[in-house]
Scaffold this motif. Sequence first.
Motif, mmCIF file in Angstrom:
data_model
loop_
_atom_site.group_PDB
_atom_site.id
_atom_site.type_symbol
_atom_site.label_atom_id
_atom_site.label_comp_id
_atom_site.label_asym_id
_atom_site.label_seq_id
_atom_site.Cartn_x
_atom_site.Cartn_y
_atom_site.Cartn_z
ATOM 1 N N ASN A 42 -0.602 -27.940 -4.547
ATOM 2 C CA ASN A 42 0.507 -28.733 -5.092
ATOM 3 C C ASN A 42 1.556 -29.057 -4.035
ATOM 4 O O ASN A 42 2.617 -29.590 -4.361
ATOM 5 C CB ASN A 42 1.177 -27.992 -6.264
ATOM 6 N N GLY A 43 1.300 -28.685 -2.785
ATOM 7 C CA GLY A 43 2.237 -28.975 -1.708
ATOM 8 C C GLY A 43 3.371 -27.984 -1.576
ATOM 9 O O GLY A 43 4.291 -28.198 -0.788
ATOM 10 N N ARG A 44 3.327 -26.877 -2.324
ATOM 11 C CA ARG A 44 4.377 -25.850 -2.216
ATOM 12 C C ARG A 44 4.038 -24.890 -1.082
ATOM 13 O O ARG A 44 2.875 -24.542 -0.864
ATOM 14 C CB ARG A 44 4.494 -25.081 -3.523
ATOM 15 N N GLU A 45 5.098 -24.461 -0.378
ATOM 16 C CA GLU A 45 4.898 -23.535 0.729
ATOM 17 C C GLU A 45 4.375 -22.195 0.232
ATOM 18 O O GLU A 45 4.770 -21.715 -0.826
ATOM 19 C CB GLU A 45 6.199 -23.337 1.497
ATOM 20 N N LEU A 46 3.498 -21.628 1.029
ATOM 21 C CA LEU A 46 2.859 -20.364 0.704
ATOM 22 C C LEU A 46 2.772 -19.537 1.978
ATOM 23 O O LEU A 46 2.344 -20.034 3.019
ATOM 24 C CB LEU A 46 1.462 -20.642 0.137
ATOM 25 N N GLU A 47 3.241 -18.293 1.919
ATOM 26 C CA GLU A 47 3.159 -17.381 3.053
ATOM 27 C C GLU A 47 2.463 -16.111 2.581
ATOM 28 O O GLU A 47 2.861 -15.517 1.579
ATOM 29 C CB GLU A 47 4.553 -17.048 3.584
ATOM 30 N N ILE A 48 1.450 -15.713 3.326
ATOM 31 C CA ILE A 48 0.659 -14.541 2.954
ATOM 32 C C ILE A 48 0.618 -13.600 4.145
ATOM 33 O O ILE A 48 0.303 -14.014 5.266
ATOM 34 C CB ILE A 48 -0.773 -14.946 2.537
ATOM 35 N N ASP A 49 0.955 -12.344 3.899
ATOM 36 C CA ASP A 49 0.949 -11.329 4.952
ATOM 37 C C ASP A 49 -0.173 -10.336 4.695
ATOM 38 O O ASP A 49 -0.408 -9.919 3.556
ATOM 39 C CB ASP A 49 2.281 -10.575 4.988
ATOM 40 N N PHE A 50 -0.830 -9.971 5.783
ATOM 41 C CA PHE A 50 -1.913 -8.994 5.752
ATOM 42 C C PHE A 50 -1.633 -7.919 6.789
ATOM 43 O O PHE A 50 -0.780 -8.082 7.653
ATOM 44 C CB PHE A 50 -3.258 -9.655 6.117
ATOM 45 N N ARG A 51 -2.370 -6.868 6.696
ATOM 46 C CA ARG A 51 -2.363 -5.808 7.706
ATOM 47 C C ARG A 51 -3.752 -5.800 8.312
ATOM 48 O O ARG A 51 -4.755 -5.871 7.592
ATOM 49 C CB ARG A 51 -2.035 -4.470 7.037
ATOM 50 N N SER A 52 -3.849 -5.765 9.623
ATOM 51 C CA SER A 52 -5.141 -5.788 10.302
ATOM 52 C C SER A 52 -6.071 -4.709 9.740
ATOM 53 O O SER A 52 -5.663 -3.580 9.509
ATOM 54 C CB SER A 52 -4.933 -5.561 11.804
ATOM 55 N N GLY A 53 -7.305 -5.099 9.494
ATOM 56 C CA GLY A 53 -8.296 -4.173 8.948
ATOM 57 C C GLY A 53 -8.452 -4.265 7.452
ATOM 58 O O GLY A 53 -9.327 -3.625 6.884
ATOM 59 N N ASN A 54 -7.592 -5.055 6.770
ATOM 60 C CA ASN A 54 -7.662 -5.160 5.320
ATOM 61 C C ASN A 54 -7.346 -6.598 4.886
ATOM 62 O O ASN A 54 -6.192 -7.026 4.998
ATOM 63 C CB ASN A 54 -6.678 -4.188 4.676
ATOM 64 N N PRO A 55 -8.340 -7.318 4.358
ATOM 65 C CA PRO A 55 -8.104 -8.700 3.943
ATOM 66 C C PRO A 55 -7.399 -8.841 2.588
ATOM 67 O O PRO A 55 -7.263 -9.950 2.081
ATOM 68 C CB PRO A 55 -9.503 -9.313 3.913
#
Length: 154
Positions: free
Chosen positions: A132-145
Amino acid sequence: MKKTLTIALISGLVAAPAAFAKGSFDDAERMLQVGSDYGISHFQSIEFDDDHDNEIELEGWMGRDWFVELDLNGNGEIDREQRRKPKGEVYGLDADDVRTYMKAAQQQGMHMLEEFKVDRNGYIEVEGEDDNGRELEIDFRSGNPEPVKVERDD
């Protein structure tokens, strides 16, 4: 004069988020392949940048000998290359791990990619937009998707 300067500054700050370019995940995959073919073994960031004719910026390590920054055009050709000897430990993700986190971001609803970056402590941040064109930020920690944080603009 102060009022004019203040209005210009505020206008610039409001417009700044719109300056980021977006690319499809297919575009990101092509650029990831270009970086791998070039010799990047540990990717640190992929950024779509429309400030310079829709360039894509790749940063990463070529083994333990060189840190490289590449500016690529939309065709995946190298417009600028900068190498330097590393001053610290090599960090980042290999191409397969980058693909894993990009896929995980897509599963969270990300449709277009703006930036993928990995920091020295293993935190991974993927910024883009949903369908829908809305901003999305996703944070991960290395080793875990599995995401540790998902922020959506409403």
